[in-house]
Design an enzyme around this catalytic site. Structure first.
Site, PDB file in Angstrom:
ATOM      1  N   ARG A  74       0.865  -1.180   0.000  1.00 16.30           N
ATOM      2  CA  ARG A  74       0.000   0.000   0.000  1.00 16.30           C
ATOM      3  C   ARG A  74       0.903   1.232   0.000  1.00 16.30           C
ATOM      4  O   ARG A  74       1.930   1.265   0.696  1.00 16.30           O
ATOM      5  CB  ARG A  74      -0.900   0.034   1.240  1.00 16.30           C
ATOM      6  CG  ARG A  74      -2.097  -0.905   1.176  1.00 16.30           C
ATOM      7  CD  ARG A  74      -3.126  -0.477   0.124  1.00 16.30           C
ATOM      8  NE  ARG A  74      -4.272  -1.378   0.058  1.00 16.30           N
ATOM      9  CZ  ARG A  74      -4.373  -2.430  -0.729  1.00 16.30           C
ATOM     10  NH1 ARG A  74      -3.385  -2.751  -1.553  1.00 16.30           N
ATOM     11  NH2 ARG A  74      -5.473  -3.172  -0.732  1.00 16.30           N
ATOM     12  N   GLU A 117      -2.416   7.682  -4.810  1.00 15.05           N
ATOM     13  CA  GLU A 117      -2.943   7.031  -6.029  1.00 15.05           C
ATOM     14  C   GLU A 117      -4.455   7.184  -6.202  1.00 15.05           C
ATOM     15  O   GLU A 117      -4.972   7.068  -7.314  1.00 15.05           O
ATOM     16  CB  GLU A 117      -2.584   5.535  -6.048  1.00 15.05           C
ATOM     17  CG  GLU A 117      -3.335   4.689  -5.035  1.00 15.05           C
ATOM     18  CD  GLU A 117      -2.981   3.207  -5.144  1.00 15.05           C
ATOM     19  OE1 GLU A 117      -1.795   2.866  -5.063  1.00 15.05           O
ATOM     20  OE2 GLU A 117      -3.912   2.397  -5.314  1.00 15.05           O
ATOM     21  N   HIS A 176      -1.052  -0.081  -9.709  1.00 14.90           N
ATOM     22  CA  HIS A 176      -1.737  -1.036  -8.825  1.00 14.90           C
ATOM     23  C   HIS A 176      -2.254  -2.239  -9.631  1.00 14.90           C
ATOM     24  O   HIS A 176      -3.437  -2.563  -9.588  1.00 14.90           O
ATOM     25  CB  HIS A 176      -2.879  -0.339  -8.074  1.00 14.90           C
ATOM     26  CG  HIS A 176      -3.167  -0.967  -6.742  1.00 14.90           C
ATOM     27  ND1 HIS A 176      -3.385  -0.240  -5.601  1.00 14.90           N
ATOM     28  CD2 HIS A 176      -3.259  -2.271  -6.365  1.00 14.90           C
ATOM     29  CE1 HIS A 176      -3.611  -1.065  -4.587  1.00 14.90           C
ATOM     30  NE2 HIS A 176      -3.533  -2.305  -5.034  1.00 14.90           N
TER      31      HIS A 176
HETATM   32  P1  NAD Z   1      -1.274 -11.022   5.061  1.00 16.45           P
HETATM   33  O1  NAD Z   1      -2.233 -10.549   6.086  1.00 16.45           O
HETATM   34  O2  NAD Z   1      -1.266 -12.459   4.674  1.00 16.45           O
HETATM   35  O3  NAD Z   1       0.220 -10.638   5.505  1.00 16.45           O
HETATM   36  C1  NAD Z   1       0.562  -9.427   6.088  1.00 16.45           C
HETATM   37  C2  NAD Z   1       1.741  -9.690   7.001  1.00 16.45           C
HETATM   38  O4  NAD Z   1       2.182  -8.431   7.529  1.00 16.45           O
HETATM   39  C3  NAD Z   1       1.383 -10.570   8.213  1.00 16.45           C
HETATM   40  O5  NAD Z   1       2.320 -11.617   8.340  1.00 16.45           O
HETATM   41  C4  NAD Z   1       1.441  -9.617   9.387  1.00 16.45           C
HETATM   42  O6  NAD Z   1       1.868 -10.243  10.606  1.00 16.45           O
HETATM   43  C5  NAD Z   1       2.478  -8.628   8.889  1.00 16.45           C
HETATM   44  N1  NAD Z   1       2.455  -7.372   9.640  1.00 16.45           N
HETATM   45  C6  NAD Z   1       1.407  -6.777  10.261  1.00 16.45           C
HETATM   46  N2  NAD Z   1       1.819  -5.650  10.864  1.00 16.45           N
HETATM   47  C7  NAD Z   1       3.139  -5.536  10.612  1.00 16.45           C
HETATM   48  C8  NAD Z   1       4.125  -4.596  10.984  1.00 16.45           C
HETATM   49  N3  NAD Z   1       3.833  -3.553  11.779  1.00 16.45           N
HETATM   50  N4  NAD Z   1       5.395  -4.795  10.547  1.00 16.45           N
HETATM   51  C9  NAD Z   1       5.702  -5.870   9.789  1.00 16.45           C
HETATM   52  N5  NAD Z   1       4.815  -6.803   9.423  1.00 16.45           N
HETATM   53  C10 NAD Z   1       3.554  -6.638   9.828  1.00 16.45           C
HETATM   54  O7  NAD Z   1      -1.517 -10.103   3.787  1.00 16.45           O
HETATM   55  P2  NAD Z   1      -1.067 -10.407   2.276  1.00 16.45           P
HETATM   56  O8  NAD Z   1      -2.146 -11.122   1.564  1.00 16.45           O
HETATM   57  O9  NAD Z   1       0.305 -10.975   2.280  1.00 16.45           O
HETATM   58  O10 NAD Z   1      -1.055  -8.926   1.695  1.00 16.45           O
HETATM   59  C11 NAD Z   1      -0.101  -7.973   2.113  1.00 16.45           C
HETATM   60  C12 NAD Z   1      -0.538  -6.621   1.600  1.00 16.45           C
HETATM   61  O11 NAD Z   1      -0.421  -6.592   0.164  1.00 16.45           O
HETATM   62  C13 NAD Z   1      -2.031  -6.326   1.840  1.00 16.45           C
HETATM   63  O12 NAD Z   1      -2.215  -5.710   3.087  1.00 16.45           O
HETATM   64  C14 NAD Z   1      -2.417  -5.421   0.711  1.00 16.45           C
HETATM   65  O13 NAD Z   1      -2.362  -4.095   1.193  1.00 16.45           O
HETATM   66  C15 NAD Z   1      -1.327  -5.639  -0.338  1.00 16.45           C
HETATM   67  N6  NAD Z   1      -1.857  -6.128  -1.611  1.00 16.45           N
HETATM   68  C16 NAD Z   1      -1.519  -5.467  -2.749  1.00 16.45           C
HETATM   69  C17 NAD Z   1      -1.976  -5.908  -3.973  1.00 16.45           C
HETATM   70  C18 NAD Z   1      -1.618  -5.229  -5.263  1.00 16.45           C
HETATM   71  O14 NAD Z   1      -2.245  -5.479  -6.295  1.00 16.45           O
HETATM   72  N7  NAD Z   1      -0.614  -4.375  -5.291  1.00 16.45           N
HETATM   73  C19 NAD Z   1      -2.804  -7.036  -4.019  1.00 16.45           C
HETATM   74  C20 NAD Z   1      -3.118  -7.698  -2.832  1.00 16.45           C
HETATM   75  C21 NAD Z   1      -2.642  -7.246  -1.626  1.00 16.45           C
END
Ligand code: NAD
Length: 334
Positions: free
Chosen positions: A234, A263, A295
């Site tokens: 994000r 964005e 994105h």
């Molecule tokens: P997820 O919930 O499986 O993983 C997120 C990880 O971040 C978890 O392991 C959590 O413990 C960790 N986390 C939480 N707080 C934290 C902190 N303060 N410091 C470090 N780590 C921390 O989520 P995911 O499916 O792996 O997705 C990750 C992110 O990717 C989503 O939140 C979303 O914003 C983004 N995303 C982007 C796209 C895109 O098209 N660009 C698509 C899907 C998801």
């Protein structure tokens, strides 16, 4: 049920219609959800929203007033929804927690390779019949240290891909991912250590009050000179101004962004006939070592199918008077 689909994009319409299977009435709306557009959902039961649709307390109140009781996100991230406010209004919220971590992970690595091997520059040059190799030197990924911030579903896949390249993988998360540890034994370290030891840093933590601007001036000050920074999570994880200064000073050697903190209202839409008003984005666009996508990391056929299918599993459960399988409630730490 009647479903108002905000920020509906042309490429997703057929996937949504197929998953709906003619069960509900679909209202495809072009505008993003905002204070100005919320009342377009008049008479709908569900607002189906995407990553740049804003659902703060005021907007949720308007949605509630016009009849909406359910917020279905066709995304994993839900930082754009005020869960507390939804809960207080008695509105249910559900997301699509996993549709293809591979899609996002693979795009993350595509950004790394595109930047490293200067693919865009090389391609543009060749179209000009300039076959010179000057200025195109890259580096071997093999043997480099790659730091993965956030080792959930997507971060873990990225870590595995980087491990496959022969990178030394460092990880930072608030909790370790046991299956990732079992698969590739990465080294979990403190965030500052990851920042100071990594040749490549890739961000996969969710956006919340703890992670907002986790890459700021202080973080950039800890980076190795010439580091590659990638953000497909994000935009708000990065303080853009700090990163622009890092690029100007040569501390950041490569920047790959699929997300950008400003964005909203820009990404996903064609603004090619307009004058760009965003000076930070304009500055980013003139660096040779910055690669930006709009994105699109999620944008594969598999992911679009999974997003639509899970969205309608959530909505159909609500329509049947049950809890949605991916309902999200306010968490004390978010
Ligand atoms: P997820 O919930 O499986 O993983 C997120 C990880 O971040 C978890 O392991 C959590 O413990 C960790 N986390 C939480 N707080 C934290 C902190 N303060 N410091 C470090 N780590 C921390 O989520 P995911 O499916 O792996 O997705 C990750 C992110 O990717 C989503 O939140 C979303 O914003 C983004 N995303 C982007 C796209 C895109 O098209 N660009 C698509 C899907 C998801």
């Amino acid at each position: 049920m009647i479903i108002s689909i905000f920020d509906s994009l042309r490429f997703e319409k057929s996937y949504i219609e197929k998953a709906n299977n003619r069960r509900h009435e679909l209202r495809f709306l072009k505008p993003e959800l905002s204070e100005q557009t919320a009342s377009l959902a008049q008479g709908s039961d569900v607002a189906l929203i995407f990553v740049n649709d804003k659902a703060d307390d005021k907007i949720l109140k308007t949605l509630h007033e016009v009849g909406v009781r359910y917020i279905a996100l066709r995304s994993a991230g839900f930082n754009n929804v005020d869960l507390e406010a939804a809960h207080e209004l008695g509105m249910k919220v559900a997301n699509v927690p996993e549709y293809s971590p591979h899609a996002v992970a693979e795009h993350t690595v595509a950004l790394m390779l595109g930047l490293n091997r200067k693919l865009i520059r090389a391609h543009n040059r060749i179209r000009d019949l300039n076959f010179s190799l000057d200025g195109l030197i890259g580096f071997d990924m093999y043997g480099k240290t790659a730091g993965v911030v956030g080792t959930g579903k997507i971060g873990a896949e990225v870590a595995k891909l980087l491990h496959g390249f022969g990178c030394k993988v460092l990880c930072y998360d608030i909790r370790e991912n046991a299956s990732l540890v079992k698969a590739i034994s990465p080294e979990y370290v403190a965030l500052e250590e990851l920042f100071s030891r990594s040749d490549i840093i890739t961000l996969h933590a969710p956006l919340n009050k703890h992670t907002y601007h986790m890459v700021d001036e202080k973080a950039v000050g800890q980076f190795k000179k010439g580091v590659m920074l990638i953000n497909t999570s994000r935009g708000g994880l990065i303080k853009t101004e700090a990163v622009i200064n890092g690029l100007k000073q040569g501390v950041i050697g490569y920047l790959g962004l699929d997300v950008y903190e400003e964005e909203e209202g820009l990404f996903f839409h064609d603004h090619s006939e307009q004058i760009l008003q965003d000076d930070m984005l304009a500055r980013l666009l003139v660096f040779q070592n910055v690669l930006i996508t709009s994105h699109q990391a999620f944008l594969t056929d598999t992911a679009l199918r999974n997003i639509s299918d899970t969205t309608f599993e959530n909505i159909n459960a609500w329509a049947d008077g049950k809890s949605a399988p991916n309902e999200i409630k306010p968490a004390p730490e978010s």
